[in-house]
Scaffold this motif. Structure first.
Motif, PDB file in Angstrom:
ATOM      1  N   ASP A  25     -10.323  16.248  32.436  1.00  0.00           N
ATOM      2  CA  ASP A  25     -11.492  15.786  31.688  1.00  0.00           C
ATOM      3  C   ASP A  25     -11.588  14.263  31.883  1.00  0.00           C
ATOM      4  N   THR A  26     -12.019  13.865  33.067  1.00  0.00           N
ATOM      5  CA  THR A  26     -12.118  12.435  33.368  1.00  0.00           C
ATOM      6  C   THR A  26     -13.335  12.172  34.240  1.00  0.00           C
ATOM      7  N   LEU A  27     -13.634  10.877  34.416  1.00  0.00           N
ATOM      8  CA  LEU A  27     -14.784  10.494  35.243  1.00  0.00           C
ATOM      9  C   LEU A  27     -14.380   9.355  36.171  1.00  0.00           C
ATOM     10  N   TRP A  30     -14.980   6.077  34.567  1.00  0.00           N
ATOM     11  CA  TRP A  30     -13.959   5.633  33.597  1.00  0.00           C
ATOM     12  C   TRP A  30     -12.768   5.039  34.345  1.00  0.00           C
ATOM     13  N   CYS A 108       9.073  -0.413  37.980  1.00  0.00           N
ATOM     14  CA  CYS A 108       8.085  -1.137  38.801  1.00  0.00           C
ATOM     15  C   CYS A 108       8.550  -2.543  39.182  1.00  0.00           C
ATOM     16  N   ARG A 147      -4.494  13.024  31.253  1.00  0.00           N
ATOM     17  CA  ARG A 147      -5.462  12.174  31.967  1.00  0.00           C
ATOM     18  C   ARG A 147      -5.208  10.685  31.757  1.00  0.00           C
ATOM     19  N   VAL A 151      -3.848   9.592  36.354  1.00  0.00           N
ATOM     20  CA  VAL A 151      -4.869   8.991  37.227  1.00  0.00           C
ATOM     21  C   VAL A 151      -4.421   7.638  37.786  1.00  0.00           C
ATOM     22  N   GLY A 208      -0.163   3.318  26.657  1.00  0.00           N
ATOM     23  CA  GLY A 208      -0.839   2.433  27.600  1.00  0.00           C
ATOM     24  C   GLY A 208      -1.135   1.048  27.071  1.00  0.00           C
ATOM     25  N   TYR A 212       0.233  -2.475  28.382  1.00  0.00           N
ATOM     26  CA  TYR A 212      -0.791  -3.438  28.841  1.00  0.00           C
ATOM     27  C   TYR A 212      -0.525  -4.834  28.247  1.00  0.00           C
ATOM     28  N   HIS A 243       2.152  -7.123  40.613  1.00  0.00           N
ATOM     29  CA  HIS A 243       2.278  -5.660  40.584  1.00  0.00           C
ATOM     30  C   HIS A 243       0.891  -5.049  40.317  1.00  0.00           C
ATOM     31  N   ASN A 273      -1.192   2.651  41.253  1.00  0.00           N
ATOM     32  CA  ASN A 273       0.071   1.999  40.896  1.00  0.00           C
ATOM     33  C   ASN A 273       1.211   2.695  41.646  1.00  0.00           C
ATOM     34  N   PHE A 303       6.365  -5.771  36.517  1.00  0.00           N
ATOM     35  CA  PHE A 303       6.849  -5.366  35.186  1.00  0.00           C
ATOM     36  C   PHE A 303       6.816  -3.850  35.129  1.00  0.00           C
ATOM     37  N   GLY A 304       7.663  -3.290  34.300  1.00  0.00           N
ATOM     38  CA  GLY A 304       7.633  -1.827  34.199  1.00  0.00           C
ATOM     39  C   GLY A 304       8.605  -1.301  33.163  1.00  0.00           C
TER      40      GLY A 304
HETATM   41  O1  UT7 Z   1       3.527  -0.094  36.079  1.00  0.00           O
HETATM   42  C1  UT7 Z   1       3.474  -0.376  34.723  1.00  0.00           C
HETATM   43  C2  UT7 Z   1       3.021   0.807  33.988  1.00  0.00           C
HETATM   44  N1  UT7 Z   1       1.780   0.933  33.363  1.00  0.00           N
HETATM   45  C3  UT7 Z   1       0.790   0.044  33.114  1.00  0.00           C
HETATM   46  O2  UT7 Z   1       0.778  -1.084  33.450  1.00  0.00           O
HETATM   47  C4  UT7 Z   1      -0.355   0.591  32.306  1.00  0.00           C
HETATM   48  C5  UT7 Z   1      -0.870  -0.387  31.248  1.00  0.00           C
HETATM   49  N2  UT7 Z   1      -1.971   0.180  30.486  1.00  0.00           N
HETATM   50  C6  UT7 Z   1      -3.203   0.417  31.019  1.00  0.00           C
HETATM   51  O3  UT7 Z   1      -3.418   0.141  32.185  1.00  0.00           O
HETATM   52  C7  UT7 Z   1      -4.291   0.955  30.130  1.00  0.00           C
HETATM   53  O4  UT7 Z   1      -3.851   0.952  28.779  1.00  0.00           O
HETATM   54  C8  UT7 Z   1      -4.756   2.408  30.522  1.00  0.00           C
HETATM   55  C9  UT7 Z   1      -5.497   2.351  31.844  1.00  0.00           C
HETATM   56  C10 UT7 Z   1      -3.544   3.316  30.627  1.00  0.00           C
HETATM   57  C11 UT7 Z   1      -5.702   2.968  29.460  1.00  0.00           C
HETATM   58  O5  UT7 Z   1      -6.813   2.098  29.296  1.00  0.00           O
HETATM   59  P1  UT7 Z   1      -7.288   1.674  27.851  1.00  0.00           P
HETATM   60  O6  UT7 Z   1      -8.480   0.829  28.004  1.00  0.00           O
HETATM   61  O7  UT7 Z   1      -6.106   1.087  27.128  1.00  0.00           O
HETATM   62  O8  UT7 Z   1      -7.731   3.055  27.230  1.00  0.00           O
HETATM   63  P2  UT7 Z   1      -7.228   3.766  25.903  1.00  0.00           P
HETATM   64  O9  UT7 Z   1      -5.857   4.311  26.091  1.00  0.00           O
HETATM   65  O10 UT7 Z   1      -7.483   2.878  24.727  1.00  0.00           O
HETATM   66  O11 UT7 Z   1      -8.223   4.980  25.819  1.00  0.00           O
HETATM   67  C12 UT7 Z   1      -9.627   4.783  25.560  1.00  0.00           C
HETATM   68  C13 UT7 Z   1     -10.305   6.130  25.595  1.00  0.00           C
HETATM   69  C14 UT7 Z   1      -9.595   7.195  24.743  1.00  0.00           C
HETATM   70  O12 UT7 Z   1     -10.594   8.017  24.181  1.00  0.00           O
HETATM   71  P3  UT7 Z   1     -11.039   7.816  22.639  1.00  0.00           P
HETATM   72  O13 UT7 Z   1      -9.807   8.015  21.831  1.00  0.00           O
HETATM   73  O14 UT7 Z   1     -11.561   6.411  22.560  1.00  0.00           O
HETATM   74  O15 UT7 Z   1     -12.082   8.861  22.464  1.00  0.00           O
HETATM   75  C15 UT7 Z   1      -8.829   8.000  25.775  1.00  0.00           C
HETATM   76  O16 UT7 Z   1      -8.613   9.334  25.360  1.00  0.00           O
HETATM   77  O17 UT7 Z   1     -10.310   6.635  26.944  1.00  0.00           O
HETATM   78  C16 UT7 Z   1      -9.786   7.975  26.943  1.00  0.00           C
HETATM   79  N3  UT7 Z   1      -9.153   8.214  28.234  1.00  0.00           N
HETATM   80  C17 UT7 Z   1      -9.809   8.680  29.303  1.00  0.00           C
HETATM   81  N4  UT7 Z   1     -11.084   9.029  29.473  1.00  0.00           N
HETATM   82  C18 UT7 Z   1     -11.429   9.466  30.687  1.00  0.00           C
HETATM   83  C19 UT7 Z   1      -7.852   7.969  28.567  1.00  0.00           C
HETATM   84  N5  UT7 Z   1      -7.662   8.301  29.862  1.00  0.00           N
HETATM   85  C20 UT7 Z   1      -8.857   8.736  30.324  1.00  0.00           C
HETATM   86  C21 UT7 Z   1      -9.288   9.208  31.578  1.00  0.00           C
HETATM   87  N6  UT7 Z   1     -10.588   9.567  31.718  1.00  0.00           N
HETATM   88  N7  UT7 Z   1      -8.472   9.297  32.650  1.00  0.00           N
END
Ligand code: UT7
Length: 341
Positions: A25-27, A30, A108, A147, A151, A208, A212, A243, A273, A303-304
């Protein structure tokens, strides 16, 4: 130490965001707007050991050396094809090397940890030339029903050969125990005398937004520390190789340190990533595009999980390759690269 050679290997299979729309369930919109990722490579038929070997061979050949010249093999990886033997042990014979070989796990940040370890071996005289590989198949650890994490990741391997020199000007490694925001648990096994932990769960788990925030703060601080330790100013650095975890993290670090966008190349749109492979893969593209010039200063930061982080400043000491590969999409944050020299 200094860098003598560089190599890389990517799986042939490209998985675009559109293909994820079909199973989750993704786009595409997004994923691109929240992360900058358009597609990633995913291992299909080859093993991670194959990728690591291919990247390692290219790096050794680029250095003008043979496997016999290598005094230590270090592979930064989260999980190889086997829990043991290590990837480093598995590639040793095919490289024609007979030196010590080990894998190093710092998630990482692993490649910078490995770079620092290589420097210590070379500096102490325990090894003359060290092969460092970052090899990851994080897509195998990801939960493909989640999701919010699957991704983000892609597979790949990047390698470098380091030899004696004065190219590494400073390094800074950190580790801070936190098994809550980013983790993947080991399989429990089936020993009848051992009770599996109550919270046992498979796949990769991540909070996440916590990661972040950590990434932006840690990376900006680490970069300031290593640039300062090298006796330099941020403005003197030619390239910032960060990274590739999320385009927005790159933007946020850039804003914190007031960096020109043209000094932050990025390939996350094509790779996702790739964990410990991320920085050598990016450096390989920059090198083959002819953008790395002798004498230029490169600051790296990763970082990781751990949480771990690593940063360093490196003076590039290698002529560009004879044949250049156009990489006109390495600067999605701006139109033009802006090196200081
Ligand atoms: O290597 C080091 C490891 N990791 C990282 O560096 C990751 C660091 N974190 C991030 O990059 C970001 O936090 C993410 C990309 C993982 C997520 O982005 P975000 O802007 O923090 O989104 P969020 O977790 O606040 O989610 C916002 C919304 C949520 O929906 P609701 O609750 O607002 O309705 C999620 O359920 O986006 C939804 N969502 C998605 N929607 C569509 C989360 N993943 C997806 C998806 N497709 N793939």
């Amino acid at each position: 130490m200094k860098i003598l050679g560089i190599g890389r290997a990517l799986p042939e299979q490209v998985i675009a965001n559109g293909q994820l729309e079909a199973i989750l369930d993704t786009l595409n919109e997004w994923i691109q707007s929240r992360t900058g990722i358009r597609e990633r490579r995913v291992l299909k038929t080859h093993s991670l050991t194959d990728l690591a070997l291919s990247a390692a061979k290219e790096a050794i050949s680029d250095a003008g050396l043979t496997g016999e010249d290598i005094g230590l093999i270090l592979v930064a990886t989260t999980l190889g094809d086997y829990l043991f033997p290590s990837i480093a042990s598995l590639i040793q014979a095919d490289l024609g090397a007979s030196c010590p070989a080990m894998d190093l796990h710092a998630a990482c940040a692993g490649f910078i940890y490995a770079l620092d370890t290589a420097d210590a071996y070379i500096r102490s005289g325990k090894a003359q030339n060290v092969l460092i590989v970052g090899a990851e198949a994080i897509t195998r650890l990801a939960d493909w029903e989640d999701r919010s994490t699957c991704v983000l990741f892609g597979d790949g391997a990047g390698a470098m050969v380091a030899g004696p020199g004065d190219g590494l000007l400073s390094t800074h490694l950190t580790a801070q125990t936190n098994s809550d925001v980013l983790y993947s648990m080991a399989p429990p096994g089936n020993c009848p005398f051992t009770q599996a932990p109550q919270n046992a769960s498979g796949g990769l788990k991540m909070k996440g937004q916590d990661v972040y925030r950590y990434a932006v703060t840690r990376s900006a601080e680490d970069l300031e520390i290593v640039v300062n330790e090298a006796g330099l100013e941020i403005s003197q650095i030619d390239w910032f190789l960060l990274h590739q975890a999320n385009r927005r993290i790159l933007d946020a670090v850039r804003a914190r340190l007031s960096l020109p966008a043209g000094k932050l190349p990025s390939n996350i749109h094509r790779t996702g990533n790739t964990s410990a492979a991320s920085i050598p893969l990016l450096m390989h593209e920059l090198y083959h595009a002819g953008l790395l010039k002798e004498g230029q200063l490169i600051a790296m930061s990763a970082f990781g999980a751990g949480l771990t982080s690593g940063a360093c400043v490196l003076r590039w000491d290698k002529a560009p390759p004879e044949t250049l590969t156009l990489a006109d999409d390495l600067f999605p944050l701006s139109q033009q690269p802006t090196p200081t020299t």
